[in-house]
Design an enzyme around this catalytic site. Structure first.
Site, mmCIF file in Angstrom:
data_model
loop_
_atom_site.group_PDB
_atom_site.id
_atom_site.type_symbol
_atom_site.label_atom_id
_atom_site.label_comp_id
_atom_site.label_asym_id
_atom_site.label_seq_id
_atom_site.Cartn_x
_atom_site.Cartn_y
_atom_site.Cartn_z
ATOM 1 N N HIS A 141 40.046 36.045 37.557
ATOM 2 C CA HIS A 141 41.357 36.658 37.315
ATOM 3 C C HIS A 141 42.522 35.716 37.617
ATOM 4 C CE1 HIS A 141 41.287 37.479 41.688
ATOM 5 N NE2 HIS A 141 42.587 37.687 41.598
ATOM 6 N N ASP A 142 42.359 34.798 38.542
ATOM 7 C CA ASP A 142 43.432 33.858 38.880
ATOM 8 C C ASP A 142 43.183 32.453 38.338
ATOM 9 O OD1 ASP A 142 45.214 35.533 40.133
ATOM 10 O OD2 ASP A 142 44.507 35.120 42.168
ATOM 11 N N LYS A 145 45.896 29.834 37.688
ATOM 12 C CA LYS A 145 46.583 29.111 38.759
ATOM 13 C C LYS A 145 46.132 27.659 38.850
ATOM 14 C CE LYS A 145 47.811 33.000 41.739
ATOM 15 N NZ LYS A 145 47.646 33.643 43.070
ATOM 16 N N HIS A 170 50.614 32.324 35.612
ATOM 17 C CA HIS A 170 49.164 32.110 35.681
ATOM 18 C C HIS A 170 48.391 33.132 34.856
ATOM 19 C CE1 HIS A 170 49.182 35.367 38.728
ATOM 20 N NE2 HIS A 170 47.894 35.490 38.467
ATOM 21 N N HIS A 194 45.876 41.814 35.144
ATOM 22 C CA HIS A 194 45.660 42.336 36.500
ATOM 23 C C HIS A 194 46.958 42.491 37.293
ATOM 24 C CE1 HIS A 194 45.514 37.933 36.974
ATOM 25 N NE2 HIS A 194 45.903 38.127 38.228
ATOM 26 N N HIS A 195 48.080 41.972 36.755
ATOM 27 C CA HIS A 195 49.388 42.185 37.399
ATOM 28 C C HIS A 195 50.250 43.188 36.625
ATOM 29 C CE1 HIS A 195 49.308 39.502 40.819
ATOM 30 N NE2 HIS A 195 48.832 38.533 40.066
ATOM 31 N N ASP A 223 42.832 43.449 44.101
ATOM 32 C CA ASP A 223 43.621 42.231 44.315
ATOM 33 C C ASP A 223 44.647 42.440 45.420
ATOM 34 O OD1 ASP A 223 44.405 39.613 43.766
ATOM 35 O OD2 ASP A 223 45.903 40.238 42.288
#
Length: 295
Positions: A141-142, A145, A170, A194-195, A223
């Site tokens: 998910h990240d 980054k 990201h 996811h954000h 998260d």
């Protein structure tokens, strides 16, 4: 063996049908044409039965050989598929680990988010294929980054607006990365969404409600919990009570109510069951007094 059993059934059915035909065919001829049944000698019947027996054996042998060939081909395909799945899983884990090495303060973050997301999904009763997609998506998910400068990711103070916007990017970067891989659609959604928040206040697209897939909504909850219960370069861990309070406060209007309730149930059962290292403090942790707005 299944192949032999099937071949036996087919050969037996053929034998019964062939034998019945030979034994009754004389009577059929007699009824239709008025022929004398006695003209069908035992010798002719014997030849017919022998023919049926020989062809039944040959039929069985051919069936066994063909079914075995197909079984071996199917087994080879299954092994090849399993191998590809394993390689994909290892590649996902390696990519996740690479990001952790660039950002040591969040080392293990993706793995812990994945573990908690899977625990939530399983408790919600999602089918295995959706749970697997959540596991993979949360591990990645990240991943976006990886394109963010390490000095920003590990900055001990508050991020500037420009730095914050750079970090927020990201999600889009991650979407671009995973778009090159034929993952399940849910994996792509998790990485890019996811954000996102139910009320449209999230990023990068400002999606609302059901426009955000359930998989991404589950990972969003996990998260937040992981981030608040883990140490960061700008603050010590805030604790599980603070994380519970946060997701309760966001329940229903920013976070999925079902995912929040299920996460709280998982926490009540003990986070140590999900995160065996829960509560461990990094030996290089240096608490900071300045809080950050980093996502």
């Amino acid at each position: 063996m299944p192949n032999s059993s099937l071949a036996n059934r087919v050969a037996s059915a053929y034998t019964v049908a062939g034998t019945a035909w030979i034994l009754v065919s004389g009577e059929a001829v007699n009824r239709i044409f008025g022929a004398d049944l006695s003209t069908h000698s035992l010798f002719k019947i014997g030849k017919g039965l022998l023919f049926v027996a020989v062809t039944a054996v040959a039929l069985r042998w051919l069936l066994v050989r063909e079914l075995k060939r197909r079984s071996e081909a199917d087994e080879a395909r299954v092994k090849a598929t399993d191998r590809l799945v394993l390689l994909l899983q290892q590649s996902v884990e390696a990519l996740s680990h690479t990001l952790s090495q660039r950002d040591p303060y969040t080392a293990g973050h993706q793995a812990r988010v994945s573990a908690l997301s899977v625990a939530i999904a399983e408790r919600m009763g999602l089918p295995a294929d959706r749970v697997d997609a959540i596991r993979t998506g949360a591990l990645l998910h990240d991943v976006g980054k990886i394109a963010i400068p390490a000095e920003i990711l590990s900055k001990p103070g508050r991020l500037s607006p420009d730095e914050f916007n750079l970090v927020k990017g990201h999600a889009r970067i991650g979407t671009t990365i995973v778009a090159k891989i034929d993952f399940d659609a849910a994996v792509h959604a998790i990485v890019g969404q996811h954000h996102e928040r139910l009320d449209g206040s999230g990023y990068p697209q400002g999606l609302r409600g059901d426009a955000i897939p359930l998989e991404a909504r589950i990972v969003a909850v996990a998260d937040i919990v992981e981030a608040m219960t883990s140490h960061r370069p700008y603050r010590p861990a805030l604790g599980i009570a603070a994380a519970e309070g946060e997701i309760r406060a966001l329940r229903g209007h920013k976070l999925d109510a079902g995912a929040v309730d299920t996460c709280l149930a998982v926490i009540a059962d003990g986070l140590e069951k999900v995160w065996p290292d829960h509560g461990a403090v990094p030996t290089d942790f240096r608490p900071m007094s300045v809080m950050s707005a980093a996502p």
